[in-house]
Design a protein around this motif. Structure first.
Motif, short mmCIF file in Angstrom:
data_model
loop_
_atom_site.label_atom_id
_atom_site.label_comp_id
_atom_site.label_asym_id
_atom_site.label_seq_id
_atom_site.Cartn_x
_atom_site.Cartn_y
_atom_site.Cartn_z
N ILE A 19 0.83 -1.20 0.00
CA ILE A 19 0.00 0.00 0.00
C ILE A 19 0.87 1.26 0.00
CG2 ILE A 19 -1.65 1.35 1.38
CD1 ILE A 19 -2.83 -1.45 2.24
N GLU A 20 1.91 1.27 0.82
CA GLU A 20 2.80 2.43 0.85
C GLU A 20 3.48 2.64 -0.49
OE1 GLU A 20 5.27 1.51 4.24
OE2 GLU A 20 3.92 2.58 5.61
N LYS A 21 3.87 1.55 -1.14
CA LYS A 21 4.47 1.64 -2.47
C LYS A 21 3.47 2.23 -3.46
CE LYS A 21 5.93 -1.43 -6.09
NZ LYS A 21 6.00 -2.82 -6.48
N ASN A 22 2.23 1.78 -3.39
CA ASN A 22 1.18 2.30 -4.28
C ASN A 22 0.91 3.78 -4.03
OD1 ASN A 22 0.91 -0.21 -5.46
ND2 ASN A 22 -0.89 -0.78 -4.27
N LEU A 23 0.97 4.18 -2.77
CA LEU A 23 0.74 5.59 -2.44
C LEU A 23 1.81 6.49 -3.04
CD1 LEU A 23 -0.44 5.31 1.26
CD2 LEU A 23 -1.77 6.23 -0.64
N LYS A 24 3.00 5.96 -3.19
CA LYS A 24 4.12 6.73 -3.75
C LYS A 24 4.19 6.65 -5.27
CE LYS A 24 6.90 6.09 0.38
NZ LYS A 24 8.06 5.40 0.95
N SER A 25 3.42 5.75 -5.86
CA SER A 25 3.50 5.51 -7.30
C SER A 25 3.03 6.72 -8.10
CB SER A 25 2.65 4.29 -7.68
OG SER A 25 2.61 4.15 -9.08
N LEU A 35 -8.12 5.54 -2.34
CA LEU A 35 -8.50 4.16 -2.04
C LEU A 35 -7.36 3.45 -1.30
CD1 LEU A 35 -10.49 1.81 -2.23
CD2 LEU A 35 -9.51 1.28 -4.48
N GLU A 36 -6.13 3.67 -1.73
CA GLU A 36 -4.98 3.06 -1.05
C GLU A 36 -4.89 3.54 0.39
OE1 GLU A 36 -2.92 0.54 -2.30
OE2 GLU A 36 -4.48 0.60 -3.85
N PHE A 37 -5.15 4.82 0.60
CA PHE A 37 -5.12 5.37 1.96
C PHE A 37 -6.23 4.73 2.80
CE2 PHE A 37 -6.11 8.67 5.16
CZ PHE A 37 -4.89 8.65 5.82
N GLN A 38 -7.40 4.52 2.22
CA GLN A 38 -8.50 3.85 2.94
C GLN A 38 -8.12 2.41 3.28
OE1 GLN A 38 -12.08 4.29 0.60
NE2 GLN A 38 -12.15 6.49 0.92
N LYS A 39 -7.41 1.73 2.39
CA LYS A 39 -6.92 0.37 2.67
C LYS A 39 -5.99 0.40 3.88
CE LYS A 39 -7.02 -1.21 -2.14
NZ LYS A 39 -6.18 -1.71 -3.26
N TYR A 40 -5.09 1.38 3.87
CA TYR A 40 -4.14 1.52 4.98
C TYR A 40 -4.89 1.75 6.29
CZ TYR A 40 -0.16 3.31 7.64
OH TYR A 40 0.81 3.49 8.59
N LYS A 41 -5.87 2.63 6.29
CA LYS A 41 -6.66 2.91 7.49
C LYS A 41 -7.44 1.67 7.94
CE LYS A 41 -9.15 6.49 6.64
NZ LYS A 41 -9.89 7.74 6.46
N ILE A 113 -8.25 -6.90 1.48
CA ILE A 113 -8.11 -5.45 1.63
C ILE A 113 -7.18 -4.91 0.55
CG2 ILE A 113 -7.17 -3.61 3.10
CD1 ILE A 113 -8.21 -5.30 5.51
N VAL A 114 -6.05 -5.56 0.38
CA VAL A 114 -5.07 -5.11 -0.61
C VAL A 114 -5.64 -5.13 -2.02
CG1 VAL A 114 -2.81 -5.60 -1.66
CG2 VAL A 114 -3.09 -5.75 0.82
#
Length: 141
Positions: A19-25, A35-41, A113-114
């Motif tokens: 998820i962190e990798k996707n957030l930086k992509s 959506l990635e941030f919601q997954k993280y939460k 979730i991922v």
């Protein structure tokens, strides 16, 4: 041949890393990042919920502490000394507790979730987790 199941904290660690990798992509637009941030939460909420459920008994509270310390990369030798047990005993307690947590969380919850493609899917996954927690919270008593 079936692959051995990964410990829950490894599943969580890998999921958070993805998820962190996707957030930086650079390939993700703002909606994808949200959506990635919601997954993280969602994953963070599950971890916090496990901690709250673990407070149902002193033994579970202690095992949760051991489990979370291992998941954050704390030194096993120092942790074992802190609890007055051997590293083998620490490892055994962590594996035992992780198995209980996997029953509570579900084998596919973190992977679901991922791979979720919408906020609605995340809500459904979280609702299923809550239902499982209500039905199986006795594993901590």
């Amino acid at each position: 041949m079936d692959q051995p199941k990964k410990m829950l904290w490894w599943q969580i660690t890998e999921a958070v890393s993805t998820i962190e990798k996707n957030l930086k992509s650079k390939e993700f637009n703002d909606a994808d990042r949200e959506l990635e941030f919601q997954k993280y939460k969602t994953i963070q909420t599950i971890i916090l919920s496990l901690g709250e459920l673990s407070n149902l008994s002193e033994k579970s509270k202690l095992r949760y502490e051991m489990w979370i310390n291992k998941s954050t990369g704390r030194n096993s030798s120092k942790q074992a000394a802190k609890y007055g047990i051997t590293t083998d005993s620490l490892r055994s307690k962590i594996i035992y507790f992780d198995n209980k947590l996997r029953v509570l969380v579900g084998d596919q919850t973190i992977a679901s979730i991922v791979s979720a493609t919408s906020a609605e899917q995340l809500v459904a996954i979280m609702n299923q987790f809550i239902q499982n927690a209500k039905e199986r919270k006795g594993v901590f008593m």
